[in-house]
Structures are given as C-alpha cells and as structure tokens.
Design an enzyme around this catalytic site. Structure first.
Site, mmCIF file in Angstrom:
data_model
loop_
_atom_site.group_PDB
_atom_site.id
_atom_site.type_symbol
_atom_site.label_atom_id
_atom_site.label_comp_id
_atom_site.label_asym_id
_atom_site.label_seq_id
_atom_site.Cartn_x
_atom_site.Cartn_y
_atom_site.Cartn_z
ATOM 1 N N ASP A 67 0.820 -1.216 0.000
ATOM 2 C CA ASP A 67 0.000 0.000 0.000
ATOM 3 C C ASP A 67 0.852 1.263 0.000
ATOM 4 O O ASP A 67 2.077 1.205 0.177
ATOM 5 C CB ASP A 67 -0.969 0.005 1.204
ATOM 6 C CG ASP A 67 -0.297 -0.462 2.496
ATOM 7 O OD1 ASP A 67 0.937 -0.367 2.593
ATOM 8 O OD2 ASP A 67 -1.013 -0.916 3.406
ATOM 9 N N ASP A 136 -7.336 -2.557 14.355
ATOM 10 C CA ASP A 136 -8.721 -2.838 13.951
ATOM 11 C C ASP A 136 -8.825 -4.124 13.132
ATOM 12 O O ASP A 136 -9.860 -4.396 12.533
ATOM 13 C CB ASP A 136 -9.313 -1.652 13.152
ATOM 14 C CG ASP A 136 -8.576 -1.393 11.840
ATOM 15 O OD1 ASP A 136 -7.583 -2.102 11.536
ATOM 16 O OD2 ASP A 136 -9.000 -0.475 11.096
ATOM 17 N N HIS A 138 -7.117 -4.895 10.437
ATOM 18 C CA HIS A 138 -6.911 -4.787 8.985
ATOM 19 C C HIS A 138 -5.619 -5.458 8.541
ATOM 20 O O HIS A 138 -4.670 -5.579 9.311
ATOM 21 C CB HIS A 138 -6.965 -3.325 8.513
ATOM 22 C CG HIS A 138 -5.818 -2.464 8.925
ATOM 23 N ND1 HIS A 138 -5.910 -1.096 9.017
ATOM 24 C CD2 HIS A 138 -4.525 -2.742 9.265
ATOM 25 C CE1 HIS A 138 -4.755 -0.587 9.368
ATOM 26 N NE2 HIS A 138 -3.895 -1.563 9.529
ATOM 27 N N GLU A 143 -9.672 -1.871 5.545
ATOM 28 C CA GLU A 143 -10.310 -1.507 6.806
ATOM 29 C C GLU A 143 -11.583 -2.333 7.024
ATOM 30 O O GLU A 143 -12.097 -2.943 6.075
ATOM 31 C CB GLU A 143 -10.658 -0.016 6.779
ATOM 32 C CG GLU A 143 -9.457 0.900 6.581
ATOM 33 C CD GLU A 143 -8.510 0.939 7.774
ATOM 34 O OE1 GLU A 143 -8.403 -0.038 8.531
ATOM 35 O OE2 GLU A 143 -7.856 1.988 7.946
#
Ligand code: PGA
Length: 278
Positions: A67, A136, A138, A143
C-alpha cells in the site's frame, strides 16, 4: 494456520527473516509481497544483516508493496516509498526495476490499480506475502467492512488507523485520509503468507483474526481461508489467544516448524480455471 509464539519482538523478527531467507534460497527469483509500519522494521534489519554477512542474494527478487498513502510523493519521509528505500532497498542488491510500490500520485488510480494487479500476475504471482495487522484487524489498508474479495483500489482510512499512524506525522491532521492498497482478494492469492504481530495493543485483533469468525469487520480473519499461513506473534500479541497451549505444544514438538514441516504445495486455481476444466 500455523501459529508460532515468540518470547520477544526480536526473536519473532529473526524467525520471520529465516522464513524469507529459506524462500530465497529455495527460489532465488522469488516474488515477495512487502509491508510497512513498525512491525517489519527488525525483520528488514535482519534481512540486511543476512545480505551483508551471509550473502543473502536479492539480485533476482521482485517485490510488491501492499500500500501507499494517496497524495504523498515518493520523497516524502512519511511515504511508504521512502520507508522501503530507507529501511531495506538501499542496503540490499535488489534491482530498482524489480521494485513495485503502489503510486500515491498517479493521475489515474483506476488504471494504475489494474496495472499493479497485472504486474503481480505477470511476475508469476507472489510467493511469500509479509503482513502486519492493524489494531482494527486490517491487513494492508483493508479496513473493517472491506470486501474479502477486494482487489487493489483506493480505500478511505478508518479513524482508528489515522490515530494509530499519527505517531509518524507531525500532526494528526497530516495523516492522509486515503490510501491505495492491495485488496484482501489480491493478498489471498499469494502462495504463502507470513503475518507478524507484536505487542499487547495487537492482542485483540490477533485473537479475532486467528480464532474468531471470518468477517469483513476483521479483514485479517480472511487468512483463515488460505491454505498456507504462518502467524508469527510475540507473547504480547498472543495474550488474548485461547489456544496458546495447543500452539506451543505443536511448536515445541516441531522446532522450526515453518521450515521443516513438509506441505503439499498446490498452485491455487481460480474459479475460471476450475470452470474451464470441468
Ligand atoms: P504497525 O502497523 O506495524 O505499524 O503496527 C501494522 C498495520 O497497520 O498493518
């Protein structure tokens, strides 16, 4: 999933480097999927050490990063281009043309994402994908609520991710809101996946990913659908796992398990391949 619990971040990082080194020794032109963030920093240091002191060769290796932040140029110290060059690439003998990182500044994101996916396919697919995990749950910037079949695309960052990553920026407002990220579906096509997690702030996400239900609310849980995943976690990140006795028992009975357990290795077939064969 193969869950290996290390006593420390350092031990975890060295074990991860051994998995990478064995991959390159077995296949010198391997394709690696790479991650950024705090977690793989010591892994990259150890790979640099192995390159310098033990001749680990990257001359035929190709890499694809997961990313990049949208809007950051490659020279921006917060960009993942900068991170990779400063923490790994400048110290090893990988040819510059073999390095792929999503562009944060293309003027046509849709075309770029398609091109990036095609480059992975044309390179023969990713042999070993390294992943961290967000608080979280991910993987990459997929997400919560990301499709488990998602491909490389632009994603809006979750508020918790912006807060987690604010530590790398001068001000929280400087954290970009968008990122370009490989999808969960892209990641699941790697032959082997090595997920790393360190610290008790990751314990909940790690337990949900490994032992919870498969859900787009914890995109790392999609790794349960993959046939060859190694989760290397330190004791802090393992703190909320309920099956640690079992994982440790396997680990103790088979020291060095990721390298020594023989696995049948089938190249995964796409739904289209299966349909054409039927
Ligand atoms: P970290 O990030 O390695 O900086 O904790 C991991 C992630 O968000 O995937």
């Amino acid at each position: 999933m193969e869950v290996l619990i290390s006593e420390s971040y350092d031990e975890m990082s060295k074990a991860a480097a051994q998995v990478v080194a064995k991959t390159l020794n077995a296949k010198p032109n391997a394709v690696l999927g790479l991650a950024t963030g705090s977690t793989p920093l010591s892994l990259y240091k150890e790979l640099v050490r192995l390159h310098r002191n033990e001749g680990l060769d990257f001359s035929q290796v190709t890499t694809f990063n997961l990313d990049e932040y949208v809007g950051l140029t490659r020279n921006n110290p917060q960009s993942y281009h900068y991170f990779m060059h400063h923490n790994l690439f400048q110290y090893i003998n990988i040819p510059a043309q073999n390095i792929y990182i999503p562009s944060g500044t293309t003027d046509n994101y849709e075309a770029f994402c398609q091109w990036y996916e095609q480059r992975i396919v044309d390179s023969g697919g990713i042999d070993l994908q390294i992943l961290g995990i967000g608080t979280d749950g991910h993987i990459a910037f997929n997400e919560p609520s990301s499709s488990l079949g998602s491909r490389t695309r632009i994603k809006t960052l979750a508020q918790s991710t912006i807060e987690d990553n604010a530590r790398f920026f001068d001000k929280p407002e400087d954290v970009p809101i968008y990122a370009i990220t490989m999808g969960v579906g892209t990641i699941l096509e790697a032959d082997r996946i090595l997920m790393l997690a360190s610290g008790d702030n990751k314990a909940k996400a790690v337990a949900a990913a490994i032992e919870g239900p498969v859900t787009s609310m914890i995109t790392a849980s999609a790794l349960q659908l993959h046939q060859d995943v190694i989760c290397l976690v330190d004791s802090g990140a393992a703190a909320e796992l309920t099956m640690t006795d079992y994982y440790r028992w396997i680990q103790d009975k088979q020291p060095g398990a990721p390298q020594t357990v023989p696995r049948p290795h089938f190249r995964k077939k796409s739904i289209v391949d299966r349909y054409l064969e039927s």
